[in-house]
Design a protein around this motif. Structure first.
Motif, mmCIF file in Angstrom:
data_model
loop_
_atom_site.group_PDB
_atom_site.id
_atom_site.type_symbol
_atom_site.label_atom_id
_atom_site.label_comp_id
_atom_site.label_asym_id
_atom_site.label_seq_id
_atom_site.Cartn_x
_atom_site.Cartn_y
_atom_site.Cartn_z
ATOM 1 N N SER A 8 -24.129 -3.709 77.835
ATOM 2 C CA SER A 8 -23.952 -3.308 79.217
ATOM 3 C C SER A 8 -22.501 -2.891 79.453
ATOM 4 N N ASP A 39 -26.972 -4.458 85.809
ATOM 5 C CA ASP A 39 -26.459 -3.867 84.569
ATOM 6 C C ASP A 39 -26.269 -2.369 84.724
ATOM 7 N N VAL A 52 -27.439 4.631 83.969
ATOM 8 C CA VAL A 52 -28.619 3.904 84.419
ATOM 9 C C VAL A 52 -28.117 2.603 85.036
ATOM 10 N N LYS A 54 -29.503 -0.825 86.585
ATOM 11 C CA LYS A 54 -30.691 -1.680 86.719
ATOM 12 C C LYS A 54 -30.577 -2.527 87.976
ATOM 13 N N ARG A 55 -31.600 -2.451 88.806
ATOM 14 C CA ARG A 55 -31.607 -3.178 90.078
ATOM 15 C C ARG A 55 -31.948 -4.660 89.891
ATOM 16 N N ASP A 61 -34.922 1.937 88.420
ATOM 17 C CA ASP A 61 -33.501 2.056 88.086
ATOM 18 C C ASP A 61 -32.911 3.224 88.854
#
Length: 139
Positions: A8, A39, A52, A54-55, A61
């Motif tokens: 990440s 992330d 990207v 990440k939620r 995403d």
């Protein structure tokens, strides 16, 4: 096909890898803070690098590109998360919406390119000349 890096990234590191303009970083930080991101992964695609995000809530995403962020589930969500800071429109990602960043190269779907067709002048007889300057009646 581009794949996320193995580890990440921080938001700033990911934005840098994806070549997102620094003028958009504060706007994107506020946007991602409002959404709740766990992330970030930079996707180093030669034609369109992106990030990207990440939620935390498991919704789609976010994809952060040069001039916009896509992945919002509704227009209302995009407007709310952007805090009125950017236009929100339907995305090419099915069922999602995108928010424009302050610095972008997005052309509105209603914009038309400038009409640059050439027109020839008229002959003394009144007929329009061809683009080569030849009159169909006189020459």
């Amino acid at each position: 096909m581009a794949t996320p890096d193995q580890t990440s990234d921080s938001l700033l590191a990911a934005l840098g890898k994806a070549r997102i303009p620094t003028e958009n970083h504060d706007f994107i930080r506020r946007l991602t803070d409002a959404v709740g991101i766990v992330d970030y992964f930079a996707i180093d695609s030669s034609d369109k690098p992106y990030v990207v995000a990440k939620r935390r809530d498991g919704r789609p995403d976010l994809h952060i590109l040069y001039g916009y962020t896509t992945g919002f589930v509704s227009e209302d969500e995009g407007v709310r998360m952007a805090g009125g800071g950017g236009a929100c429109r339907p995305s090419s990602r099915k069922g999602t919406w995108y928010v424009e960043h302050p610095v972008n190269n997005i052309r509105s779907g209603t914009e038309r390119s400038r009409d640059i067709r050439r027109q020839a002048p008229f002959c003394t007889c009144g007929m329009q000349l061809s683009l080569t300057g030849v009159c169909p009646s006189c020459d």
